[in-house]
Design an enzyme around this catalytic site. Sequence first.
Site, PDB file in Angstrom:
ATOM      1  N   ASP A   1      21.316  36.805-130.596  1.00  0.00           N
ATOM      2  CA  ASP A   1      22.099  35.648-130.131  1.00  0.00           C
ATOM      3  C   ASP A   1      22.879  36.066-128.896  1.00  0.00           C
ATOM      4  O   ASP A   1      23.057  37.263-128.622  1.00  0.00           O
ATOM      5  CB  ASP A   1      23.075  35.172-131.221  1.00  0.00           C
ATOM      6  CG  ASP A   1      23.893  33.952-130.772  1.00  0.00           C
ATOM      7  OD1 ASP A   1      23.294  33.006-130.221  1.00  0.00           O
ATOM      8  OD2 ASP A   1      25.114  33.954-130.932  1.00  0.00           O
ATOM      9  N   SER A   2      23.365  35.072-128.167  1.00  0.00           N
ATOM     10  CA  SER A   2      24.210  35.359-127.003  1.00  0.00           C
ATOM     11  C   SER A   2      25.504  36.063-127.433  1.00  0.00           C
ATOM     12  O   SER A   2      26.115  36.762-126.630  1.00  0.00           O
ATOM     13  CB  SER A   2      24.561  34.053-126.290  1.00  0.00           C
ATOM     14  OG  SER A   2      25.259  33.196-127.169  1.00  0.00           O
TER      15      SER A   2
ATOM     16  N   CYS B   1      19.558  31.643-131.647  1.00  0.00           N
ATOM     17  CA  CYS B   1      20.339  30.996-130.593  1.00  0.00           C
ATOM     18  C   CYS B   1      19.523  29.795-130.137  1.00  0.00           C
ATOM     19  O   CYS B   1      18.369  29.951-129.714  1.00  0.00           O
ATOM     20  CB  CYS B   1      20.520  31.995-129.449  1.00  0.00           C
ATOM     21  SG  CYS B   1      21.301  31.299-127.981  1.00  0.00           S
ATOM     22  N   ASN B   2      20.105  28.617-130.269  1.00  0.00           N
ATOM     23  CA  ASN B   2      19.371  27.405-129.879  1.00  0.00           C
ATOM     24  C   ASN B   2      19.115  27.365-128.385  1.00  0.00           C
ATOM     25  O   ASN B   2      18.072  26.906-127.928  1.00  0.00           O
ATOM     26  CB  ASN B   2      20.163  26.168-130.280  1.00  0.00           C
ATOM     27  CG  ASN B   2      20.203  25.992-131.781  1.00  0.00           C
ATOM     28  OD1 ASN B   2      19.380  25.315-132.341  1.00  0.00           O
ATOM     29  ND2 ASN B   2      21.153  26.630-132.450  1.00  0.00           N
TER      30      ASN B   2
ATOM     31  N   CYS C   1      23.764  24.600-132.636  1.00  0.00           N
ATOM     32  CA  CYS C   1      24.193  25.833-131.972  1.00  0.00           C
ATOM     33  C   CYS C   1      24.689  26.739-133.079  1.00  0.00           C
ATOM     34  O   CYS C   1      25.452  26.301-133.951  1.00  0.00           O
ATOM     35  CB  CYS C   1      25.317  25.541-130.984  1.00  0.00           C
ATOM     36  SG  CYS C   1      26.097  27.040-130.332  1.00  0.00           S
ATOM     37  N   THR C   2      24.222  27.984-133.061  1.00  0.00           N
ATOM     38  CA  THR C   2      24.517  28.863-134.198  1.00  0.00           C
ATOM     39  C   THR C   2      25.988  29.270-134.263  1.00  0.00           C
ATOM     40  O   THR C   2      26.432  29.818-135.261  1.00  0.00           O
ATOM     41  CB  THR C   2      23.608  30.104-134.159  1.00  0.00           C
ATOM     42  OG1 THR C   2      23.744  30.735-132.870  1.00  0.00           O
ATOM     43  CG2 THR C   2      22.171  29.717-134.372  1.00  0.00           C
ATOM     44  N   HIS C   3      26.743  29.002-133.222  1.00  0.00           N
ATOM     45  CA  HIS C   3      28.191  29.256-133.279  1.00  0.00           C
ATOM     46  C   HIS C   3      28.918  28.202-134.121  1.00  0.00           C
ATOM     47  O   HIS C   3      30.022  28.443-134.605  1.00  0.00           O
ATOM     48  CB  HIS C   3      28.801  29.212-131.870  1.00  0.00           C
ATOM     49  CG  HIS C   3      28.571  30.445-131.051  1.00  0.00           C
ATOM     50  ND1 HIS C   3      27.325  30.833-130.631  1.00  0.00           N
ATOM     51  CD2 HIS C   3      29.444  31.374-130.568  1.00  0.00           C
ATOM     52  CE1 HIS C   3      27.437  31.952-129.905  1.00  0.00           C
ATOM     53  NE2 HIS C   3      28.715  32.289-129.860  1.00  0.00           N
TER      54      HIS C   3
HETATM   55  N1  DGL Z   1      24.808  30.278-130.295  1.00  0.00           N
HETATM   56  C1  DGL Z   1      24.001  29.861-129.223  1.00  0.00           C
HETATM   57  C2  DGL Z   1      23.226  28.596-129.533  1.00  0.00           C
HETATM   58  O1  DGL Z   1      22.839  28.447-130.658  1.00  0.00           O
HETATM   59  C3  DGL Z   1      24.505  29.904-127.841  1.00  0.00           C
HETATM   60  C4  DGL Z   1      25.881  29.500-127.525  1.00  0.00           C
HETATM   61  C5  DGL Z   1      26.169  29.911-126.098  1.00  0.00           C
HETATM   62  O2  DGL Z   1      26.000  31.100-125.820  1.00  0.00           O
HETATM   63  O3  DGL Z   1      26.534  29.044-125.307  1.00  0.00           O
HETATM   64  O4  DGL Z   1      22.979  27.776-128.694  1.00  0.00           O
END
Ligand code: DGL
Length: 279
Positions: free
Chosen positions: A15-16, A78-79, A197-199
Amino acid sequence: MECDYSYGGPIGVFDSGYGGLTILERLRRQMPEYDFIYLGDNARAPYGTRSFQVVYEFTRQAVRRLFRMGCPLVILACNTASAKALRTIQQIDLPDLDPSRRVLGVIRPTAECVGTITRSGHVGIVATPGTIRSNTYALEIAKLHPRLTVTGQACPLWAALVENGETDSPGTDYFVGRDLRNLLNSDPLIDTIILGCTHYPLLLPLIRRHVPKHITLIPQGDYVANSLKDYLQRHPEMETRLSKGGRVDYFTTEDSQGFSASAALFLSEKVEAGHIALE
Ligand code: DGL
């Protein structure tokens, strides 16, 4: 830093930043026997407002690195990376890098599940601007469930707020409330919202406070884990290449002590991360 896995290799989870930990947590819960390597590119997060080319390049670097660390299979948890880089990596890079390895994303498993959850047929997606602009969710859902109405809402600040540990501050409350209001004003019939978004599962209590009770919120982790288990059943040639010792190694491109402290909060357990540079 390379790891020594005596038999087979771990599943790479990329992931990012911290968000992929929400996917890793579900993978470990459902597949505790497997080894995992988690890699967060925290030094360059968030990815959500970056261009296609930059997200693709960063993601390619991470996949190459996880392959070198011995992962036969990498999940883009990470989406944004799944939306912008997955297809190109699968079609263009994999044949050169190593055609026997696999890279999978998180959008397809989430798009698959939504058809059985919504009753109104109106689905909302909250995600980074990059994921929303790519239109990947709408396209995937249209292929699988053509009757559904899908409305996307870009949430430019949410991932950055999570990266900074602001999961319940007044500022985060304001932006989460504002973006959810915009989504529900765009389509008041929405009864299901995908956290694309995984966050965002880290913001779940806050999100819940801003939506009416009848709305179902969908965090992705369990759907990604179900889909991976199903994939491995259908691909025994990959399953047998995965090492099984229940071990997890964490790596970040940022300061490893800071990562370890924050990851421990998200995972409720002690984490000792290593530092690596991506190039
Ligand atoms: N967690 C990531 C996602 O699912 C990326 C969030 C990001 O880095 O902006 O999109």
